[in-house]
Design a protein around this motif. Structure first.
Motif, mmCIF file in Angstrom:
data_model
loop_
_atom_site.group_PDB
_atom_site.id
_atom_site.type_symbol
_atom_site.label_atom_id
_atom_site.label_comp_id
_atom_site.label_asym_id
_atom_site.label_seq_id
_atom_site.Cartn_x
_atom_site.Cartn_y
_atom_site.Cartn_z
ATOM 1 N N TYR A 45 6.774 26.917 -8.949
ATOM 2 C CA TYR A 45 6.767 26.630 -10.382
ATOM 3 C C TYR A 45 5.475 25.883 -10.686
ATOM 4 O O TYR A 45 5.094 24.948 -9.981
ATOM 5 C CB TYR A 45 7.999 25.790 -10.739
ATOM 6 N N LYS B 140 20.352 26.114 -10.102
ATOM 7 C CA LYS B 140 21.135 26.467 -11.293
ATOM 8 C C LYS B 140 20.585 25.789 -12.546
ATOM 9 O O LYS B 140 20.875 26.203 -13.659
ATOM 10 C CB LYS B 140 22.598 26.053 -11.104
ATOM 11 N N TYR B 141 19.789 24.733 -12.351
ATOM 12 C CA TYR B 141 19.303 23.947 -13.486
ATOM 13 C C TYR B 141 17.822 24.140 -13.756
ATOM 14 O O TYR B 141 17.323 23.667 -14.772
ATOM 15 C CB TYR B 141 19.635 22.466 -13.262
ATOM 16 N N GLY B 142 17.116 24.811 -12.863
ATOM 17 C CA GLY B 142 15.699 25.061 -13.071
ATOM 18 C C GLY B 142 15.020 25.470 -11.781
ATOM 19 O O GLY B 142 15.620 25.399 -10.705
ATOM 20 N N MET C 90 11.258 19.922 -8.374
ATOM 21 C CA MET C 90 11.616 21.015 -9.273
ATOM 22 C C MET C 90 11.007 20.782 -10.647
ATOM 23 O O MET C 90 10.380 19.752 -10.887
ATOM 24 C CB MET C 90 13.139 21.170 -9.347
ATOM 25 N N SER C 91 11.213 21.747 -11.537
ATOM 26 C CA SER C 91 10.676 21.615 -12.895
ATOM 27 C C SER C 91 11.233 20.345 -13.533
ATOM 28 O O SER C 91 12.365 19.947 -13.279
ATOM 29 C CB SER C 91 11.048 22.828 -13.731
ATOM 30 N N GLY D 24 14.369 20.967 -15.630
ATOM 31 C CA GLY D 24 15.494 21.256 -14.743
ATOM 32 C C GLY D 24 15.967 20.022 -14.005
ATOM 33 O O GLY D 24 17.167 19.818 -13.800
ATOM 34 N N LYS E 281 18.107 17.899 -16.260
ATOM 35 C CA LYS E 281 19.455 18.488 -16.377
ATOM 36 C C LYS E 281 20.248 18.241 -15.101
ATOM 37 O O LYS E 281 21.430 17.884 -15.156
ATOM 38 C CB LYS E 281 19.364 19.995 -16.621
ATOM 39 N N ALA E 282 19.606 18.452 -13.954
ATOM 40 C CA ALA E 282 20.283 18.289 -12.671
ATOM 41 C C ALA E 282 20.738 16.845 -12.463
ATOM 42 O O ALA E 282 21.830 16.612 -11.934
ATOM 43 C CB ALA E 282 19.361 18.726 -11.533
#
Length: 153
Positions: free
Chosen positions: A58, A85-87, A111-112, A115, A118-119
């Protein structure tokens, strides 16, 4: 990986039989390779790529998360699927004991940024393989150093 190979092989054999029936002067080896090439092209065009199949990193803003209370038997792939699942997930690093090589029950996920946020909300206090996860933004290693050491660097 094996399933696509078997499908291409079967289609190539059927194609070779069909070509040899309609063009008997064609060598069977040439017919087989022609069938394999045609099957490969058809299979490649028809199989859609999903986001989880790609290994591309990413490129946007990222965040590193600390994940604690992980099951000791969990693998990087399982954690990547859970957070994926979140990014988009760039990397998963589960920390191991240097002497024994056993996992310590925590790790870091890059990760992003969207995301990761959210995670953190969804997966903090989440039950995962009979363990309650602790998900926080990872602290940088510079934050732990005393101020005098930071100024010297």
């Amino acid at each position: 990986m094996q399933k696509p190979f078997l499908i291409v092989l079967i289609v190539a054999l059927v194609g070779a039989l069909a070509i040899s029936q309609f063009a008997p002067d064609f060598y069977s080896a040439i017919a087989f390779f022609t069938g394999a090439i045609i099957a490969s092209v058809i299979f490649t065009l028809q199989s859609p790529k999903s986001d989880t199949d790609t290994d591309e990193q990413y490129k946007g803003p990222t965040m590193t998360l600390y994940v604690g209370n992980l099951p000791y038997r969990v693998h990087e792939g399982e954690v990547k699927v859970l957070f994926g699942k979140y990014g988009p997930v760039n990397s998963v690093r589960l920390v191991r004991d240097r002497k024994t090589g056993r996992r310590k029950g925590f790790g870091f996920i890059e990760m992003s940024e969207a995301g990761a946020k959210k995670a953190m909300v969804k997966l903090n206090e989440f039950d995962f393989q009979e363990r309650t996860l602790k998900v926080r933004e990872a602290k940088s290693q510079d934050a732990d150093k005393p101020e005098s050491t930071q100024e010297a660097n």
